[in-house]
Write a protein that holds these residues in place. Sequence first.
Motif, short mmCIF file in Angstrom:
data_model
loop_
_atom_site.label_atom_id
_atom_site.label_comp_id
_atom_site.label_asym_id
_atom_site.label_seq_id
_atom_site.Cartn_x
_atom_site.Cartn_y
_atom_site.Cartn_z
N ASN A 20 0.80 -1.23 0.00
CA ASN A 20 0.00 0.00 0.00
C ASN A 20 0.83 1.28 0.00
N GLU A 21 2.12 1.16 -0.36
CA GLU A 21 2.93 2.37 -0.46
C GLU A 21 2.71 3.00 -1.84
N MET A 22 2.94 4.31 -1.93
CA MET A 22 2.74 5.03 -3.20
C MET A 22 3.97 4.83 -4.09
N GLN A 23 3.73 4.44 -5.33
CA GLN A 23 4.82 4.26 -6.30
C GLN A 23 4.59 5.18 -7.49
N PHE A 24 5.62 5.94 -7.86
CA PHE A 24 5.51 6.82 -9.03
C PHE A 24 5.82 6.02 -10.29
N VAL A 25 5.04 6.31 -11.35
CA VAL A 25 5.15 5.54 -12.60
C VAL A 25 5.34 6.47 -13.77
N ASN A 26 6.18 6.07 -14.72
CA ASN A 26 6.26 6.74 -16.01
C ASN A 26 5.68 5.80 -17.07
N LEU A 27 4.77 6.30 -17.89
CA LEU A 27 4.05 5.48 -18.88
C LEU A 27 4.53 5.83 -20.29
N GLN A 49 15.20 9.40 -18.19
CA GLN A 49 14.23 10.35 -17.63
C GLN A 49 13.55 9.78 -16.38
N SER A 50 13.26 8.47 -16.39
CA SER A 50 12.64 7.83 -15.23
C SER A 50 13.60 7.77 -14.05
N ILE A 51 14.88 7.50 -14.32
CA ILE A 51 15.89 7.45 -13.25
C ILE A 51 16.08 8.85 -12.66
N LEU A 52 16.15 9.87 -13.53
CA LEU A 52 16.33 11.25 -13.06
C LEU A 52 15.15 11.69 -12.20
N ALA A 53 13.93 11.28 -12.60
CA ALA A 53 12.72 11.71 -11.88
C ALA A 53 12.51 10.90 -10.60
N GLY A 54 13.26 9.81 -10.44
CA GLY A 54 13.08 8.96 -9.26
C GLY A 54 11.81 8.14 -9.34
N ALA A 55 11.39 7.76 -10.56
CA ALA A 55 10.20 6.93 -10.73
C ALA A 55 10.47 5.52 -10.21
N ASP A 56 9.48 4.93 -9.55
CA ASP A 56 9.64 3.56 -9.03
C ASP A 56 9.46 2.54 -10.14
#
Length: 557
Positions: free
Chosen positions: A394-401, A446-453
Amino acid sequence: MSARFEPPFIQDNPSGWGPNTIPAQFRDMPYQPFSKSDRLGKVSDWTGATYQDRRYMTKYQSQYGAGGTQYAYYHEEDETSFQLVDTARATKPMYGRGRGFRGRGGFRGRWNNAFNNRQAATTNLQTLTKAQKIKERDRQRQVRKWQKQQAGRQNYHRAAPIKSRDASVMVKSDWLVVEEMDFPRLGKLSLPSVNEPEDLLQCGSLEYYDKLFDRVNVKNEKPLQRIDRIFHTVTTTDDPVIRKLVKTETTANVFVTDAILATLMCASRSAYSWDIVVQKIGGKVFLDKRDNTEFDLLTVSETSAEPPQEEGSNLNSPRNLALEATFVNHNFSQQVLKSDGEKYKFDMDNPFVDADEEGEVASVAYRYRKWNLGNDLVLVCRCELDAVQQGSNNEMQFVNLKALNEWDSRHSGGVDWRQKLDTQRGAVLANELKNNACKLAKWTVQSILAGADNLKFGYVTRYSVKDSSRHIILGTQQFKPIEFGQQINLNMDNAWGIVRCVLDIIMQQQDGKYLIVKDPNKPILRLYDIPDNTFESEDDSEESEEDTDAIDTPLRA
């Protein structure tokens, strides 16, 4: 008065007829026999096959048989002056080994015709039973099928020569080249000491990912919907938040967006031309993209062995494929979200939303992050996130689509997604990595820079090969950005090394305007010193009419 007659010099040859000595100008020249009845007309024939028709083969041949042997060029004489150094054994092609093409009845590929004919002759002599006739018919049908397959493969491998591409910007004569950086040198750079970034500000709101799309597959496909939302692609110096950070973050001296930074980091993987405007003002460096250019369009099959080379309005021309890929990417990234549900909001609102702007803004959040690159270089970058999802705890994970789109499998590796995606997903992804290495590397950076999970890919194909306006979602796949980066051989130490190398060169220059350009046909980056008013004259004339929405117009989904 009568004309004076000058008798010519005549050589006396008492022992025979003809001259005694050869004139000086013809002394070392070989003699070529000829007949006065020979046809004149053929000046030269470098190929030896001017006339394919047998009736004209002998049109210019001499009556003296061999004709032009004295002045003929013999290729073998040149060959004798070379010596083969490579002693490696030549690998035989697949069809020569008899693997995979050995059928019943002694068939070993269509190249072994003599053997086949001999077999056919012997089989004709004996009377076959009904069962044998059926077996022989099946064999011959299989042979024809293999022959057709092989013929198709042969023609496919005849690659058209790659046309020379145009540069993304016309280089003027008054631009000075400050530095040339070739890709092999850039590939050896490394900066391993970059620490984790510090978050300065977080803006915008994110919608939740709809997990129903994880169940989509080839048998349970979903049509791609057209979702009319606005995507802001604001450059660095037009960003109001970055303008504030320039004043508040006194240590920061490099400002950039994630799209521009990723393009620079993945420069050595790129094949197409692109350019980045560099402004150095008071010791601070701003990396910008030019307005209304193709910088924000997604390339298609850029790193393929046979990139698309159609021209003009053809739906498979590089520009039209890029527009299609960008359109697909925008629609996919919004369709897979729960648009009517709650949103995950950050502290600040989206800085680019205009009250007068009509239309809904896409789900996006911006993180302004700061990195210390050493050597007094502190970089601030605006990074983007597309969505949010709940993890297993139930933790929040950021996603890039992101959407990978298939345009025509016959021209992009021969892997048909509708046939292979459910059973051989690895083969589909490997083919995409080969054809779109630069695009996938940029998305990962871009996902690594943004810290996307998570980085989630959608596989989208055309409803029909000849229709680029209708698409179908065939499946999705999720990766951890850092792990996926390791799979595609993406080295972040090298990526930061390239950025640091370029910034070090810029920092040594005086304040002014510069341009980084990727050569359209060579693996080279060039840094130009350009006049301060370059690219501004066009903008100033339209400034009164333009606002941030005008920048988004070509990218409205």
